[in-house]
Design an enzyme around this catalytic site. Structure first.
Site, mmCIF file in Angstrom:
data_model
loop_
_atom_site.group_PDB
_atom_site.id
_atom_site.type_symbol
_atom_site.label_atom_id
_atom_site.label_comp_id
_atom_site.label_asym_id
_atom_site.label_seq_id
_atom_site.Cartn_x
_atom_site.Cartn_y
_atom_site.Cartn_z
ATOM 1 N N ASP A 288 -15.804 -12.567 -4.657
ATOM 2 C CA ASP A 288 -16.037 -13.754 -3.823
ATOM 3 C C ASP A 288 -16.896 -13.506 -2.596
ATOM 4 O O ASP A 288 -17.847 -14.247 -2.336
ATOM 5 C CB ASP A 288 -14.685 -14.337 -3.388
ATOM 6 C CG ASP A 288 -13.882 -14.866 -4.560
ATOM 7 O OD1 ASP A 288 -14.456 -15.619 -5.369
ATOM 8 O OD2 ASP A 288 -12.693 -14.523 -4.681
ATOM 9 N N ASP B 274 0.833 -1.197 0.000
ATOM 10 C CA ASP B 274 0.000 0.000 0.000
ATOM 11 C C ASP B 274 0.874 1.256 0.000
ATOM 12 O O ASP B 274 1.954 1.252 -0.582
ATOM 13 C CB ASP B 274 -0.928 -0.038 1.223
ATOM 14 C CG ASP B 274 -2.283 0.590 0.954
ATOM 15 O OD1 ASP B 274 -2.336 1.827 0.853
ATOM 16 O OD2 ASP B 274 -3.283 -0.141 0.848
ATOM 17 N N HIS C 59 -3.711 5.800 3.732
ATOM 18 C CA HIS C 59 -4.484 4.642 3.282
ATOM 19 C C HIS C 59 -3.938 3.336 3.851
ATOM 20 O O HIS C 59 -4.682 2.496 4.372
ATOM 21 C CB HIS C 59 -4.468 4.624 1.751
ATOM 22 C CG HIS C 59 -5.382 3.622 1.121
ATOM 23 N ND1 HIS C 59 -4.975 2.348 0.789
ATOM 24 C CD2 HIS C 59 -6.677 3.718 0.735
ATOM 25 C CE1 HIS C 59 -5.973 1.706 0.227
ATOM 26 N NE2 HIS C 59 -7.028 2.511 0.177
ATOM 27 N N SER D 278 -11.418 -0.890 -0.261
ATOM 28 C CA SER D 278 -10.109 -0.881 0.395
ATOM 29 C C SER D 278 -10.232 -1.211 1.870
ATOM 30 O O SER D 278 -9.330 -1.823 2.453
ATOM 31 C CB SER D 278 -9.456 0.498 0.264
ATOM 32 O OG SER D 278 -8.959 0.728 -1.025
ATOM 33 N N ASN E 115 -6.218 -2.876 24.529
ATOM 34 C CA ASN E 115 -5.051 -2.221 25.130
ATOM 35 C C ASN E 115 -5.391 -0.850 25.703
ATOM 36 O O ASN E 115 -4.502 -0.084 26.066
ATOM 37 C CB ASN E 115 -3.923 -2.076 24.104
ATOM 38 C CG ASN E 115 -4.297 -1.180 22.932
ATOM 39 O OD1 ASN E 115 -5.469 -0.864 22.726
ATOM 40 N ND2 ASN E 115 -3.310 -0.780 22.155
#
Length: 498
Positions: free
Chosen positions: A335, A147, A202, A362, A216
Protein backbone atom coordinates in the site's frame (compact mmCIF):
# COMPACT_ATOMS: atom_id res chain seq x y z
CA UNK A 1 3.84 -32.02 15.10
CA UNK A 2 1.14 -29.36 15.45
CA UNK A 3 -1.99 -28.61 13.43
CA UNK A 4 -4.52 -25.77 13.53
CA UNK A 5 -8.07 -26.85 12.69
CA UNK A 6 -11.20 -24.81 12.13
CA UNK A 7 -14.52 -26.64 12.55
CA UNK A 8 -17.53 -25.56 10.57
CA UNK A 9 -20.17 -23.57 12.38
CA UNK A 10 -22.45 -25.85 14.35
CA UNK A 11 -19.81 -28.47 15.05
CA UNK A 12 -19.25 -28.96 18.77
CA UNK A 13 -15.48 -28.72 19.12
CA UNK A 14 -15.61 -30.07 22.67
CA UNK A 15 -17.12 -33.35 21.53
CA UNK A 16 -14.56 -33.62 18.77
CA UNK A 17 -11.82 -33.13 21.33
CA UNK A 18 -13.18 -36.01 23.39
CA UNK A 19 -13.16 -38.27 20.35
CA UNK A 20 -16.92 -38.86 20.62
CA UNK A 21 -17.97 -36.33 18.03
CA UNK A 22 -17.89 -36.35 14.25
CA UNK A 23 -14.13 -35.77 14.18
CA UNK A 24 -12.44 -38.46 16.26
CA UNK A 25 -9.14 -36.85 17.17
CA UNK A 26 -7.95 -39.75 19.29
CA UNK A 27 -8.04 -41.97 16.23
CA UNK A 28 -5.55 -39.57 14.64
CA UNK A 29 -3.31 -39.62 17.66
CA UNK A 30 -4.19 -35.97 18.23
CA UNK A 31 -5.05 -34.00 21.33
CA UNK A 32 -6.14 -30.40 21.81
CA UNK A 33 -3.27 -28.08 22.80
CA UNK A 34 -5.18 -24.79 22.66
CA UNK A 35 -8.85 -23.98 22.19
CA UNK A 36 -9.02 -20.52 20.67
CA UNK A 37 -12.81 -20.38 21.07
CA UNK A 38 -12.23 -18.87 24.50
CA UNK A 39 -10.35 -16.05 22.76
CA UNK A 40 -13.23 -15.21 20.45
CA UNK A 41 -12.08 -17.38 17.54
CA UNK A 42 -15.01 -19.77 17.45
CA UNK A 43 -14.41 -23.45 16.62
CA UNK A 44 -10.67 -22.97 16.18
CA UNK A 45 -8.17 -25.27 17.90
CA UNK A 46 -4.48 -26.09 17.90
CA UNK A 47 -3.77 -29.84 18.01
CA UNK A 48 -0.72 -31.84 19.02
CA UNK A 49 -0.17 -34.83 16.75
CA UNK A 50 1.30 -37.38 19.15
CA UNK A 51 0.66 -40.66 17.29
CA UNK A 52 2.44 -42.26 14.32
CA UNK A 53 0.50 -40.19 11.77
CA UNK A 54 2.34 -37.24 10.18
CA UNK A 55 1.11 -33.65 10.15
CA UNK A 56 0.47 -33.92 6.41
CA UNK A 57 -1.58 -37.08 6.87
CA UNK A 58 -3.49 -35.61 9.80
CA UNK A 59 -4.42 -32.55 7.74
CA UNK A 60 -5.63 -34.76 4.89
CA UNK A 61 -7.79 -36.80 7.27
CA UNK A 62 -9.22 -33.70 8.93
CA UNK A 63 -10.05 -31.97 5.65
CA UNK A 64 -11.88 -35.10 4.49
CA UNK A 65 -14.32 -34.61 7.34
CA UNK A 66 -17.54 -32.77 6.41
CA UNK A 67 -17.31 -31.02 9.76
CA UNK A 68 -13.94 -29.33 9.18
CA UNK A 69 -13.68 -25.96 7.43
CA UNK A 70 -9.90 -26.14 7.08
CA UNK A 71 -6.79 -27.61 8.67
CA UNK A 72 -3.26 -26.33 8.33
CA UNK A 73 0.18 -26.72 9.92
CA UNK A 74 1.06 -24.54 12.86
CA UNK A 75 3.50 -22.64 10.66
CA UNK A 76 6.82 -21.51 12.06
CA UNK A 77 7.24 -17.74 11.81
CA UNK A 78 10.78 -16.38 11.55
CA UNK A 79 12.02 -12.82 11.44
CA UNK A 80 14.22 -11.79 8.58
CA UNK A 81 16.63 -10.28 11.08
CA UNK A 82 17.86 -6.86 9.94
CA UNK A 83 21.43 -5.65 9.99
CA UNK A 84 22.26 -3.49 12.99
CA UNK A 85 24.65 -0.62 13.58
CA UNK A 86 25.04 0.17 17.31
CA UNK A 87 25.13 3.75 18.50
CA UNK A 88 27.40 4.46 21.46
CA UNK A 89 25.68 5.65 24.62
CA UNK A 90 27.28 9.08 24.32
CA UNK A 91 27.03 9.36 20.56
CA UNK A 92 24.84 12.20 19.36
CA UNK A 93 24.29 13.45 15.86
CA UNK A 94 25.24 16.96 14.81
CA UNK A 95 22.29 19.21 15.46
CA UNK A 96 23.16 21.85 12.85
CA UNK A 97 19.97 23.93 12.64
CA UNK A 98 17.88 21.38 14.52
CA UNK A 99 17.03 22.46 18.06
CA UNK A 100 13.62 20.85 18.44
CA UNK A 101 12.93 18.31 19.72
CA UNK A 102 15.84 18.18 22.17
CA UNK A 103 16.47 14.41 21.92
CA UNK A 104 20.25 14.18 21.33
CA UNK A 105 20.00 11.57 18.59
CA UNK A 106 17.17 13.28 16.74
CA UNK A 107 19.59 14.56 14.10
CA UNK A 108 20.29 10.91 13.23
CA UNK A 109 16.59 10.29 12.57
CA UNK A 110 16.52 11.20 8.91
CA UNK A 111 13.12 9.55 8.48
CA UNK A 112 11.57 12.22 10.71
CA UNK A 113 13.59 15.19 9.46
CA UNK A 114 15.98 14.76 6.55
CA UNK A 115 18.48 17.56 6.05
CA UNK A 116 20.79 15.42 3.95
CA UNK A 117 22.67 14.47 7.11
CA UNK A 118 23.24 10.86 5.99
CA UNK A 119 24.07 11.70 2.39
CA UNK A 120 20.40 11.62 1.47
CA UNK A 121 18.14 14.26 -0.06
CA UNK A 122 16.91 17.11 2.10
CA UNK A 123 13.15 16.83 2.58
CA UNK A 124 13.00 13.08 1.84
CA UNK A 125 11.22 12.41 5.14
CA UNK A 126 7.72 12.05 6.61
CA UNK A 127 7.43 15.76 7.60
CA UNK A 128 7.26 14.99 11.30
CA UNK A 129 8.35 18.46 12.47
CA UNK A 130 5.44 20.18 10.77
CA UNK A 131 3.12 17.36 11.78
CA UNK A 132 3.99 17.80 15.45
CA UNK A 133 2.77 21.38 15.20
CA UNK A 134 -0.69 19.82 14.76
CA UNK A 135 -0.55 16.78 17.07
CA UNK A 136 1.96 14.96 19.26
CA UNK A 137 -0.20 12.02 20.33
CA UNK A 138 -2.23 10.86 23.30
CA UNK A 139 -1.81 8.25 26.01
CA UNK A 140 -5.37 7.13 25.34
CA UNK A 141 -4.23 5.37 22.14
CA UNK A 142 -2.89 1.82 22.54
CA UNK A 143 -0.51 0.29 19.99
CA UNK A 144 0.18 -3.42 20.43
CA UNK A 145 3.63 -4.47 19.22
CA UNK A 146 3.51 -8.16 18.19
CA UNK A 147 7.17 -9.04 18.11
CA UNK A 148 10.10 -10.25 20.20
CA UNK A 149 8.84 -8.29 23.19
CA UNK A 150 9.68 -4.76 24.31
CA UNK A 151 12.16 -3.48 26.89
CA UNK A 152 9.50 -1.83 29.04
CA UNK A 153 12.18 -0.44 31.37
CA UNK A 154 14.01 1.49 28.64
CA UNK A 155 14.33 5.14 29.71
CA UNK A 156 13.00 6.38 26.36
CA UNK A 157 9.99 4.02 26.46
CA UNK A 158 9.02 3.35 30.08
CA UNK A 159 6.66 6.33 30.33
CA UNK A 160 4.82 5.23 27.18
CA UNK A 161 4.38 1.55 28.10
CA UNK A 162 0.84 0.23 28.50
CA UNK A 163 -0.03 -0.97 31.99
CA UNK A 164 -2.98 -3.32 32.51
CA UNK A 165 -5.32 -1.28 34.74
CA UNK A 166 -7.15 -4.36 35.99
CA UNK A 167 -4.13 -6.28 37.23
CA UNK A 168 -2.41 -6.11 40.62
CA UNK A 169 1.29 -6.84 40.10
CA UNK A 170 2.89 -10.01 41.45
CA UNK A 171 -0.04 -11.29 43.51
CA UNK A 172 -0.36 -14.54 41.57
CA UNK A 173 -4.01 -13.84 40.76
CA UNK A 174 -5.78 -13.19 37.47
CA UNK A 175 -7.38 -10.03 38.84
CA UNK A 176 -9.14 -8.94 35.66
CA UNK A 177 -10.28 -12.43 34.67
CA UNK A 178 -8.77 -12.33 31.19
CA UNK A 179 -7.11 -15.72 31.56
CA UNK A 180 -3.61 -14.39 32.26
CA UNK A 181 -2.04 -14.01 35.69
CA UNK A 182 -0.10 -10.83 36.53
CA UNK A 183 -0.07 -9.63 32.91
CA UNK A 184 0.89 -6.11 33.98
CA UNK A 185 2.84 -5.09 30.85
CA UNK A 186 1.34 -7.50 28.33
CA UNK A 187 2.28 -11.15 27.86
CA UNK A 188 4.80 -13.61 26.43
CA UNK A 189 2.84 -16.07 24.28
CA UNK A 190 5.78 -18.12 23.07
CA UNK A 191 7.21 -18.92 26.52
CA UNK A 192 3.78 -18.74 28.19
CA UNK A 193 4.66 -16.31 30.97
CA UNK A 194 3.74 -12.79 32.00
CA UNK A 195 7.08 -11.16 31.14
CA UNK A 196 7.18 -9.77 27.57
CA UNK A 197 10.75 -8.48 27.99
CA UNK A 198 12.65 -8.29 24.70
CA UNK A 199 15.65 -10.64 24.50
CA UNK A 200 16.25 -10.05 20.77
CA UNK A 201 16.08 -6.28 20.16
CA UNK A 202 13.76 -6.21 17.16
CA UNK A 203 10.58 -5.44 19.09
CA UNK A 204 12.15 -2.67 21.17
CA UNK A 205 13.52 -1.05 18.02
CA UNK A 206 10.05 -1.08 16.44
CA UNK A 207 8.48 0.28 19.64
CA UNK A 208 10.88 3.22 19.70
CA UNK A 209 10.03 4.20 16.14
CA UNK A 210 6.37 4.25 17.09
CA UNK A 211 6.54 5.96 20.45
CA UNK A 212 9.88 6.83 22.01
CA UNK A 213 9.17 9.79 24.29
CA UNK A 214 9.84 12.98 22.35
CA UNK A 215 11.56 16.13 23.56
CA UNK A 216 12.67 14.52 26.84
CA UNK A 217 16.36 15.32 26.45
CA UNK A 218 17.46 11.71 25.91
CA UNK A 219 17.86 9.38 22.97
CA UNK A 220 15.39 9.60 20.12
CA UNK A 221 11.83 10.72 19.37
CA UNK A 222 9.03 8.47 18.20
CA UNK A 223 6.58 9.36 15.45
CA UNK A 224 4.09 9.92 18.27
CA UNK A 225 5.41 11.36 21.53
CA UNK A 226 2.49 10.21 23.66
CA UNK A 227 1.04 6.72 23.27
CA UNK A 228 0.68 3.45 25.14
CA UNK A 229 2.80 0.60 23.75
CA UNK A 230 1.42 -2.87 24.59
CA UNK A 231 4.29 -5.42 24.49
CA UNK A 232 3.10 -8.78 23.11
CA UNK A 233 5.92 -11.28 22.71
CA UNK A 234 5.37 -14.22 20.37
CA UNK A 235 8.89 -14.52 18.94
CA UNK A 236 11.84 -16.00 20.81
CA UNK A 237 15.32 -14.55 21.24
CA UNK A 238 16.31 -16.15 17.93
CA UNK A 239 13.40 -14.46 16.15
CA UNK A 240 11.25 -17.58 15.71
CA UNK A 241 7.67 -18.23 16.80
CA UNK A 242 4.56 -19.85 15.39
CA UNK A 243 1.06 -19.13 14.17
CA UNK A 244 -0.65 -20.37 17.34
CA UNK A 245 1.33 -17.92 19.47
CA UNK A 246 0.44 -15.08 17.09
CA UNK A 247 -3.27 -15.99 17.32
CA UNK A 248 -3.16 -15.78 21.10
CA UNK A 249 -1.34 -12.45 20.92
CA UNK A 250 -3.89 -10.99 18.48
CA UNK A 251 -6.77 -12.24 20.62
CA UNK A 252 -5.18 -10.60 23.68
CA UNK A 253 -4.69 -7.31 21.85
CA UNK A 254 -8.34 -7.36 20.76
CA UNK A 255 -9.63 -8.22 24.24
CA UNK A 256 -7.50 -5.59 25.97
CA UNK A 257 -8.50 -2.79 23.59
CA UNK A 258 -5.52 -2.18 21.31
CA UNK A 259 -6.33 0.41 18.64
CA UNK A 260 -3.42 -0.51 16.35
CA UNK A 261 -1.59 -3.84 16.08
CA UNK A 262 1.88 -3.43 14.55
CA UNK A 263 3.30 -6.49 12.73
CA UNK A 264 6.91 -6.20 11.55
CA UNK A 265 7.18 -9.82 10.41
CA UNK A 266 5.75 -12.29 7.91
CA UNK A 267 6.50 -14.83 5.25
CA UNK A 268 5.21 -16.73 2.24
CA UNK A 269 3.08 -19.30 4.11
CA UNK A 270 -0.60 -18.35 4.02
CA UNK A 271 -2.29 -19.21 7.30
CA UNK A 272 -6.06 -18.94 7.02
CA UNK A 273 -6.26 -18.99 10.82
CA UNK A 274 -4.05 -15.89 10.98
CA UNK A 275 -6.23 -14.15 8.40
CA UNK A 276 -9.35 -15.06 10.39
CA UNK A 277 -7.81 -13.72 13.60
CA UNK A 278 -6.97 -10.39 11.96
CA UNK A 279 -10.45 -10.16 10.42
CA UNK A 280 -12.00 -10.63 13.88
CA UNK A 281 -10.50 -7.36 15.15
CA UNK A 282 -11.46 -3.71 14.86
CA UNK A 283 -7.87 -2.47 14.79
CA UNK A 284 -5.54 -1.26 12.04
CA UNK A 285 -2.78 -3.76 11.19
CA UNK A 286 0.30 -2.12 9.65
CA UNK A 287 2.24 -5.11 8.24
CA UNK A 288 5.75 -5.37 6.81
CA UNK A 289 5.87 -6.11 3.08
CA UNK A 290 9.02 -8.24 3.46
CA UNK A 291 12.74 -7.99 2.77
CA UNK A 292 13.36 -10.24 -0.23
CA UNK A 293 13.41 -7.42 -2.80
CA UNK A 294 10.59 -9.21 -4.64
CA UNK A 295 7.19 -8.42 -6.15
CA UNK A 296 4.43 -9.39 -3.74
CA UNK A 297 1.94 -9.37 -6.62
CA UNK A 298 3.81 -12.38 -8.03
CA UNK A 299 4.98 -14.02 -4.81
CA UNK A 300 2.51 -13.24 -2.02
CA UNK A 301 3.70 -12.32 1.47
CA UNK A 302 1.60 -12.72 4.63
CA UNK A 303 0.06 -11.31 6.73
CA UNK A 304 0.67 -8.17 4.62
CA UNK A 305 -0.96 -9.83 1.60
CA UNK A 306 -4.34 -10.69 3.12
CA UNK A 307 -7.15 -8.80 1.39
CA UNK A 308 -8.58 -7.29 4.58
CA UNK A 309 -9.62 -3.69 5.30
CA UNK A 310 -7.65 -3.77 8.57
CA UNK A 311 -4.29 -4.37 6.87
CA UNK A 312 -2.02 -1.70 5.43
CA UNK A 313 1.08 -3.20 3.80
CA UNK A 314 4.32 -1.21 4.11
CA UNK A 315 7.42 -1.05 1.89
CA UNK A 316 10.65 0.74 2.83
CA UNK A 317 11.98 4.01 1.46
CA UNK A 318 15.53 5.30 1.76
CA UNK A 319 17.06 8.70 2.54
CA UNK A 320 16.84 9.68 -1.13
CA UNK A 321 13.15 8.73 -1.42
CA UNK A 322 14.11 5.65 -3.39
CA UNK A 323 13.19 2.04 -2.78
CA UNK A 324 16.01 0.05 -1.14
CA UNK A 325 17.09 -3.15 -2.87
CA UNK A 326 15.89 -5.28 0.06
CA UNK A 327 12.32 -3.96 0.13
CA UNK A 328 9.45 -5.95 -1.33
CA UNK A 329 6.93 -4.05 -3.43
CA UNK A 330 3.69 -4.68 -5.31
CA UNK A 331 1.43 -2.49 -7.40
CA UNK A 332 -1.69 -4.11 -5.93
CA UNK A 333 -0.42 -5.84 -2.76
CA UNK A 334 1.75 -3.18 -1.07
CA UNK A 335 0.00 0.00 0.00
CA UNK A 336 2.53 2.63 1.08
CA UNK A 337 6.20 3.26 1.77
CA UNK A 338 7.87 4.64 4.89
CA UNK A 339 11.51 5.15 5.95
CA UNK A 340 13.23 1.80 6.51
CA UNK A 341 16.93 2.19 5.66
CA UNK A 342 19.31 2.52 8.62
CA UNK A 343 16.78 3.82 11.11
CA UNK A 344 17.95 4.94 14.56
CA UNK A 345 15.80 3.72 17.44
CA UNK A 346 15.73 2.17 20.91
CA UNK A 347 17.33 -1.16 21.84
CA UNK A 348 17.20 -3.28 25.00
CA UNK A 349 19.71 -2.05 27.56
CA UNK A 350 20.47 -5.65 28.55
CA UNK A 351 21.82 -6.36 25.05
CA UNK A 352 24.61 -3.81 25.39
CA UNK A 353 23.34 -0.78 23.45
CA UNK A 354 20.41 1.50 24.21
CA UNK A 355 20.18 2.75 20.60
CA UNK A 356 21.03 1.14 17.26
CA UNK A 357 20.33 1.62 13.57
CA UNK A 358 18.50 -1.12 11.69
CA UNK A 359 17.11 -1.48 8.19
CA UNK A 360 14.18 -3.40 6.77
CA UNK A 361 10.46 -3.14 6.13
CA UNK A 362 10.28 -4.03 9.84
CA UNK A 363 11.44 -0.47 10.51
CA UNK A 364 9.10 1.09 7.93
CA UNK A 365 6.01 -0.55 9.44
CA UNK A 366 6.15 1.20 12.86
CA UNK A 367 6.38 4.57 11.12
CA UNK A 368 2.89 3.82 9.78
CA UNK A 369 1.77 2.55 13.20
CA UNK A 370 2.99 5.78 14.79
CA UNK A 371 1.22 7.90 12.20
CA UNK A 372 -2.00 5.95 12.77
CA UNK A 373 -1.67 6.62 16.52
CA UNK A 374 -1.26 10.36 15.86
CA UNK A 375 -4.35 10.35 13.63
CA UNK A 376 -6.46 8.51 16.20
CA UNK A 377 -5.34 10.89 18.93
CA UNK A 378 -6.60 13.77 16.79
CA UNK A 379 -9.67 12.01 15.36
CA UNK A 380 -10.72 9.13 17.64
CA UNK A 381 -13.73 8.20 15.49
CA UNK A 382 -11.62 7.02 12.54
CA UNK A 383 -12.27 3.37 11.69
CA UNK A 384 -9.41 1.11 10.56
CA UNK A 385 -10.60 1.45 6.95
CA UNK A 386 -10.72 5.25 7.22
CA UNK A 387 -7.32 5.35 8.91
CA UNK A 388 -5.86 3.31 6.06
CA UNK A 389 -7.51 5.55 3.45
CA UNK A 390 -6.25 8.73 5.11
CA UNK A 391 -2.68 7.45 5.27
CA UNK A 392 -2.75 6.31 1.65
CA UNK A 393 -4.49 9.41 0.29
CA UNK A 394 -1.97 11.81 1.81
CA UNK A 395 1.32 10.24 0.70
CA UNK A 396 3.99 12.15 -1.15
CA UNK A 397 3.84 10.70 -4.66
CA UNK A 398 7.34 9.57 -5.65
CA UNK A 399 8.74 8.25 -8.94
CA UNK A 400 10.41 5.29 -7.19
CA UNK A 401 7.06 4.00 -5.95
CA UNK A 402 4.94 4.65 -9.04
CA UNK A 403 3.71 1.21 -10.08
CA UNK A 404 5.42 -0.31 -7.04
CA UNK A 405 2.76 0.43 -4.41
CA UNK A 406 -0.98 1.08 -4.48
CA UNK A 407 -0.58 4.69 -3.29
CA UNK A 408 2.58 5.40 -5.27
CA UNK A 409 4.26 7.21 -2.42
CA UNK A 410 5.77 7.63 1.04
CA UNK A 411 3.74 8.64 4.09
CA UNK A 412 3.48 12.31 5.09
CA UNK A 413 2.53 13.02 8.72
CA UNK A 414 1.80 16.69 8.12
CA UNK A 415 -0.62 16.10 5.27
CA UNK A 416 -2.29 13.14 6.98
CA UNK A 417 -3.02 15.35 10.00
CA UNK A 418 -4.67 17.94 7.78
CA UNK A 419 -1.73 20.17 6.93
CA UNK A 420 -0.51 20.98 3.44
CA UNK A 421 -3.89 22.05 2.14
CA UNK A 422 -4.41 24.97 -0.19
CA UNK A 423 -3.24 28.33 1.12
CA UNK A 424 -5.87 31.09 0.79
CA UNK A 425 -5.28 32.87 -2.48
CA UNK A 426 -3.66 29.94 -4.32
CA UNK A 427 -5.62 29.50 -7.55
CA UNK A 428 -5.17 27.48 -10.75
CA UNK A 429 -2.53 28.80 -13.12
CA UNK A 430 -3.90 29.69 -16.58
CA UNK A 431 -4.61 26.58 -18.61
CA UNK A 432 -4.64 24.31 -15.52
CA UNK A 433 -7.82 22.73 -14.17
CA UNK A 434 -6.47 22.20 -10.64
CA UNK A 435 -4.73 24.59 -8.23
CA UNK A 436 -1.08 24.07 -7.29
CA UNK A 437 -0.34 21.71 -4.40
CA UNK A 438 2.20 21.51 -1.58
CA UNK A 439 3.31 17.87 -1.79
CA UNK A 440 5.98 17.79 0.91
CA UNK A 441 4.47 19.99 3.60
CA UNK A 442 7.10 22.75 3.45
CA UNK A 443 4.58 25.51 2.68
CA UNK A 444 5.72 25.94 -0.94
CA UNK A 445 3.69 24.66 -3.89
CA UNK A 446 6.04 22.70 -6.12
CA UNK A 447 3.19 20.91 -7.97
CA UNK A 448 2.23 23.93 -10.06
CA UNK A 449 -0.19 22.10 -12.40
CA UNK A 450 -1.92 20.28 -9.54
CA UNK A 451 -1.56 16.79 -11.01
CA UNK A 452 -0.27 15.22 -7.78
CA UNK A 453 3.43 15.02 -8.63
CA UNK A 454 6.40 17.36 -9.04
CA UNK A 455 8.22 17.01 -12.35
CA UNK A 456 9.77 19.10 -15.07
CA UNK A 457 6.40 20.18 -16.45
CA UNK A 458 6.03 22.20 -13.25
CA UNK A 459 9.34 23.95 -13.93
CA UNK A 460 8.21 24.78 -17.46
CA UNK A 461 4.89 26.08 -16.11
CA UNK A 462 6.68 28.23 -13.52
CA UNK A 463 9.02 29.69 -16.16
CA UNK A 464 6.16 30.40 -18.57
CA UNK A 465 3.82 32.01 -16.02
CA UNK A 466 6.37 33.59 -13.65
CA UNK A 467 5.06 37.10 -14.22
CA UNK A 468 1.44 35.97 -13.78
CA UNK A 469 2.36 34.09 -10.56
CA UNK A 470 4.06 37.14 -9.08
CA UNK A 471 0.90 39.21 -9.65
CA UNK A 472 -1.82 36.66 -8.80
CA UNK A 473 -0.46 34.14 -6.28
CA UNK A 474 0.77 34.60 -2.68
CA UNK A 475 4.52 35.13 -2.95
CA UNK A 476 5.34 32.92 0.06
CA UNK A 477 3.80 29.88 -1.64
CA UNK A 478 6.13 30.09 -4.67
CA UNK A 479 9.24 31.78 -3.28
CA UNK A 480 11.43 28.67 -3.50
CA UNK A 481 14.67 30.64 -3.09
CA UNK A 482 13.45 32.46 0.01
CA UNK A 483 14.43 35.93 -1.20
CA UNK A 484 10.94 37.38 -0.75
CA UNK A 485 10.01 37.74 -4.41
CA UNK A 486 9.25 35.67 -7.52
CA UNK A 487 12.17 35.61 -9.99
CA UNK A 488 14.46 33.27 -11.93
CA UNK A 489 16.18 32.03 -8.75
CA UNK A 490 12.90 30.33 -7.86
CA UNK A 491 12.87 28.52 -11.21
CA UNK A 492 16.40 27.28 -10.52
CA UNK A 493 15.53 26.13 -6.99
CA UNK A 494 12.43 24.32 -8.18
CA UNK A 495 14.45 22.63 -10.94
CA UNK A 496 17.10 21.52 -8.44
CA UNK A 497 14.56 20.15 -5.96
CA UNK A 498 12.94 18.01 -8.66
Amino acid sequence: GEVIVKYKDGTVAALAAEGTGPVALKALGAEVATDFSAEGLDNLQALDITGPISVKEAIAELENSPYVAYAEPNYIISLSLPETDPAGSDEAGDFSALTFPNDPKFADQWGLSNTGQTGGVSGADIKALKGWEIAKGSDTIVVAVLDTGVDYTHPDLAGNIWVNPGEIPNNGIDDDGNGYVDDVYGYDFINNDNDPMDDNGHGTHCAGIIGAIGNNGIGVAGVTWKVKIMPLKFLRADGTGDTAASLNAIAYARRMGADIISCSWGGKAKSQALGDAIASTNALFPCAAGNEGSDNDKTPHYPSGFDLPQIISVAASDAKDGIPAFSNYGATKVDVAAPGDWIMSTYPTSLGHQYVKMKGTSMATPYVSGLAALLLAKEPSLTPAKLKARIMDTVDKLPAFAGKTVSGGRINVYKALGGGGSTPGVIPIPGMSKPPRDLNGDGRYEDLNGNGRADYSDVVTFFKYMDWISKNEPVEAFDFSGNGRIDFTDVVKLFQSI
